[in-house]
Enzyme design. Structure first.
Site, PDB file in Angstrom:
ATOM      1  N   ALA A  63      -2.614   8.196  -2.833  1.00  0.00           N
ATOM      2  CA  ALA A  63      -1.564   7.186  -2.698  1.00  0.00           C
ATOM      3  C   ALA A  63      -2.091   6.075  -1.799  1.00  0.00           C
ATOM      4  CB  ALA A  63      -0.324   7.827  -2.096  1.00  0.00           C
ATOM      5  N   GLY A 106      -3.053  11.911  -3.876  1.00  0.00           N
ATOM      6  CA  GLY A 106      -2.334  11.553  -5.109  1.00  0.00           C
ATOM      7  C   GLY A 106      -3.245  11.535  -6.325  1.00  0.00           C
ATOM      8  N   GLU A 109      -3.276  14.978  -7.424  1.00  0.00           N
ATOM      9  CA  GLU A 109      -1.940  15.270  -7.971  1.00  0.00           C
ATOM     10  C   GLU A 109      -1.759  14.622  -9.347  1.00  0.00           C
ATOM     11  OE1 GLU A 109      -0.351  13.840  -4.230  1.00  0.00           O
ATOM     12  OE2 GLU A 109       0.786  15.686  -4.006  1.00  0.00           O
ATOM     13  N   GLU A 129      -4.173  15.062   2.857  1.00  0.00           N
ATOM     14  CA  GLU A 129      -3.074  14.378   3.551  1.00  0.00           C
ATOM     15  C   GLU A 129      -2.856  14.870   4.984  1.00  0.00           C
ATOM     16  OE1 GLU A 129      -2.952  15.620   0.466  1.00  0.00           O
ATOM     17  OE2 GLU A 129      -2.024  14.166  -0.893  1.00  0.00           O
TER      18      GLU A 129
HETATM   19  C1  HXC Z   1      -5.550   2.658   0.436  1.00  0.00           C
HETATM   20  C2  HXC Z   1      -7.786   3.096   0.371  1.00  0.00           C
HETATM   21  C3  HXC Z   1      -7.540   4.451   0.096  1.00  0.00           C
HETATM   22  C4  HXC Z   1      -6.179   4.868  -0.021  1.00  0.00           C
HETATM   23  C5  HXC Z   1      -9.663   4.176   0.183  1.00  0.00           C
HETATM   24  N1  HXC Z   1      -9.117   2.962   0.418  1.00  0.00           N
HETATM   25  N2  HXC Z   1      -8.725   5.090  -0.008  1.00  0.00           N
HETATM   26  N3  HXC Z   1      -6.806   2.207   0.529  1.00  0.00           N
HETATM   27  N4  HXC Z   1      -5.230   3.929   0.177  1.00  0.00           N
HETATM   28  N5  HXC Z   1      -5.849   6.120  -0.309  1.00  0.00           N
HETATM   29  C6  HXC Z   1      -9.802   1.700   0.707  1.00  0.00           C
HETATM   30  C7  HXC Z   1     -10.429   1.699   2.098  1.00  0.00           C
HETATM   31  O1  HXC Z   1      -9.451   1.370   3.066  1.00  0.00           O
HETATM   32  C8  HXC Z   1     -11.469   0.637   1.931  1.00  0.00           C
HETATM   33  O2  HXC Z   1     -10.858  -0.644   2.006  1.00  0.00           O
HETATM   34  C9  HXC Z   1     -11.947   0.826   0.498  1.00  0.00           C
HETATM   35  O3  HXC Z   1     -10.902   1.540  -0.169  1.00  0.00           O
HETATM   36  C10 HXC Z   1     -13.206   1.657   0.418  1.00  0.00           C
HETATM   37  O4  HXC Z   1     -12.964   2.869   1.111  1.00  0.00           O
HETATM   38  P1  HXC Z   1     -14.047   3.526   2.090  1.00  0.00           P
HETATM   39  O5  HXC Z   1     -13.346   4.542   2.903  1.00  0.00           O
HETATM   40  O6  HXC Z   1     -14.791   2.440   2.827  1.00  0.00           O
HETATM   41  O7  HXC Z   1     -15.043   4.211   1.039  1.00  0.00           O
HETATM   42  P2  HXC Z   1     -15.992   5.472   1.298  1.00  0.00           P
HETATM   43  O8  HXC Z   1     -16.656   5.397   2.646  1.00  0.00           O
HETATM   44  O9  HXC Z   1     -16.859   5.549   0.078  1.00  0.00           O
HETATM   45  O10 HXC Z   1     -15.036   6.753   1.343  1.00  0.00           O
HETATM   46  C11 HXC Z   1     -14.355   7.185   0.158  1.00  0.00           C
HETATM   47  C12 HXC Z   1     -13.209   8.164   0.540  1.00  0.00           C
HETATM   48  C13 HXC Z   1     -12.318   7.528   1.620  1.00  0.00           C
HETATM   49  C14 HXC Z   1     -13.802   9.484   1.061  1.00  0.00           C
HETATM   50  C15 HXC Z   1     -12.425   8.459  -0.757  1.00  0.00           C
HETATM   51  O11 HXC Z   1     -11.948   6.217   1.178  1.00  0.00           O
HETATM   52  C16 HXC Z   1     -11.052   8.285   1.895  1.00  0.00           C
HETATM   53  O12 HXC Z   1     -11.083   9.327   2.562  1.00  0.00           O
HETATM   54  N6  HXC Z   1      -9.921   7.739   1.439  1.00  0.00           N
HETATM   55  C17 HXC Z   1      -8.600   8.299   1.741  1.00  0.00           C
HETATM   56  C18 HXC Z   1      -8.374   9.603   0.984  1.00  0.00           C
HETATM   57  C19 HXC Z   1      -6.999  10.149   1.319  1.00  0.00           C
HETATM   58  O13 HXC Z   1      -6.692  10.488   2.480  1.00  0.00           O
HETATM   59  N7  HXC Z   1      -6.168  10.274   0.313  1.00  0.00           N
HETATM   60  C20 HXC Z   1      -4.824  10.780   0.462  1.00  0.00           C
HETATM   61  C21 HXC Z   1      -3.908   9.617   0.557  1.00  0.00           C
HETATM   62  S1  HXC Z   1      -2.248  10.119   0.860  1.00  0.00           S
HETATM   63  P3  HXC Z   1     -11.399  -1.790   3.023  1.00  0.00           P
HETATM   64  O14 HXC Z   1     -10.374  -2.883   2.851  1.00  0.00           O
HETATM   65  O15 HXC Z   1     -11.447  -1.175   4.357  1.00  0.00           O
HETATM   66  O16 HXC Z   1     -12.744  -2.125   2.482  1.00  0.00           O
HETATM   67  C22 HXC Z   1      -1.694  10.682  -0.622  1.00  0.00           C
HETATM   68  C23 HXC Z   1      -0.327  11.296  -0.736  1.00  0.00           C
HETATM   69  C24 HXC Z   1       0.371  11.152   0.492  1.00  0.00           C
HETATM   70  O17 HXC Z   1      -2.320  10.610  -1.597  1.00  0.00           O
HETATM   71  C25 HXC Z   1       1.717  11.723   0.496  1.00  0.00           C
HETATM   72  C26 HXC Z   1       2.325  11.395   1.802  1.00  0.00           C
HETATM   73  C27 HXC Z   1       3.807  11.354   1.799  1.00  0.00           C
END
Ligand code: HXC
Length: 255
Positions: A63, A106, A109, A129
């Site tokens: 997400a 997400g 999911e 998460e």
């Molecule tokens: C918004 C995101 C994002 C996300 C990555 N980006 N994931 N933006 N939401 N979920 C953005 C980063 O901020 C960054 O933007 C760009 O994408 C590249 O990401 P990097 O982290 O620099 O890339 P990398 O080093 O290759 O790492 C890849 C990754 C990492 C391991 C996938 O991005 C990551 O851990 N992302 C988050 C994964 C996560 O936690 N997902 C769960 C989300 S919550 P900028 O602008 O900085 O360049 C969910 C449900 C939640 O899904 C329910 C809660 C109620």
């Protein structure tokens, strides 16, 4: 459309998530576009299967954290944030996820909401998460547990660790693992096969399989049997069985 690329080949539609700057994070706008494309296809007899895919690097990184970060609990409740994802899950058209790279949060999911998951050898699945101070919010604690069992689900949800494609396949999250560069072709092949069968039988089959996750065995078997009976009202059953007896290939024409 700002977040998707859509292509059609015969009875199969491919929807590619395309937000490269955010690793295909699943924003509200992306979801609205996805439902805008798939909603009408659900009623289109000329489309038999949908493939949902991302890029070589990422299926979806979850997400959209930037969209959610500043929201209050009242915002979340009043918007019923994420509720519309169930509209995706409820689409009756069969959906195949073709996963390369990260399918996190997400993204994992979303893959689980699809009927088949085809993954590349380097794909990574996870529910991270907990690292953000929250929990899976698009069905992750529920679907994951039903698919992989409590032991593995607890491991993933509490530690936030990732599963590689082979482990994901072993534990029942993934249907097929193929070399990374074969993922889309494998998914499209499976989609073409599914789309070639009778539309009503395909929808009935996926509904019955999913019912197994929601109901007890006795009720599930009765449900299956009633659906089986009802299929004898379809052209697909007449054609499929006639073709077998006449030793020819059936022509379902989407029926
Ligand atoms: C918004 C995101 C994002 C996300 C990555 N980006 N994931 N933006 N939401 N979920 C953005 C980063 O901020 C960054 O933007 C760009 O994408 C590249 O990401 P990097 O982290 O620099 O890339 P990398 O080093 O290759 O790492 C890849 C990754 C990492 C391991 C996938 O991005 C990551 O851990 N992302 C988050 C994964 C996560 O936690 N997902 C769960 C989300 S919550 P900028 O602008 O900085 O360049 C969910 C449900 C939640 O899904 C329910 C809660 C109620």
């Amino acid at each position: 459309m700002n977040n998707l690329k859509v292509e059609r080949d015969g009875r199969v539609v491919t929807v590619r998530l395309h937000r490269p700057h955010a690793l295909n994070a699943l924003s509200s706008e992306l979801l609205a576009e996805l439902l805008g494309v798939l909603g009408p296809l659900d009623h289109d007899p000329d489309v038999g299967c949908v493939v949902v895919t991302g890029s070589e690097k990422v299926f979806a990184a979850g997400a959209d954290i930037k969209e959610m970060a500043a929201k209050s609990a009242v915002d979340m409740l009043s918007e019923d944030y994420f509720a519309a994802w169930e509209d995706f899950a409820d689409l009756r058209i069969p959906k195949i996820a073709a996963v390369n790279g990260y399918a996190l949060g997400g993204g994992c999911e979303l893959a689980m909401m699809c009927d088949l998951v085809v993954a590349g050898e380097s794909a990574l699945f996870g529910q991270p998460e907990i690292k953000l101070g929250v929990i899976p919010g698009i069905g992750g604690t529920q679907r994951l547990t039903r698919l992989v069992g409590r032991a593995k689900a607890m491991d993933l949800v509490l530690t936030g660790r990732t599963l590689d494609a082979r482990e994901a396949e072993r534990c029942g999250l993934v249907s097929r693992v193929v070399p990374d560069d074969r993922v889309l072709a494998e998914a499209l092949g499976a989609a073409a096969t599914v789309a070639s069968y009778g539309r009503t039988a395909v929808r009935a089959a996926r509904e019955c399989v999913d019912r197994a996750l929601e109901t007890g065995l006795r009720d599930g078997i009765r449900f299956e049997r009633r659906v089986f009976h009802a299929l004898f009202a379809t052209d697909g059953q007449k054609e499929g069985m006639a073709a077998f007896l006449e030793k020819r290939t059936p022509r379902f024409h989407g029926s």
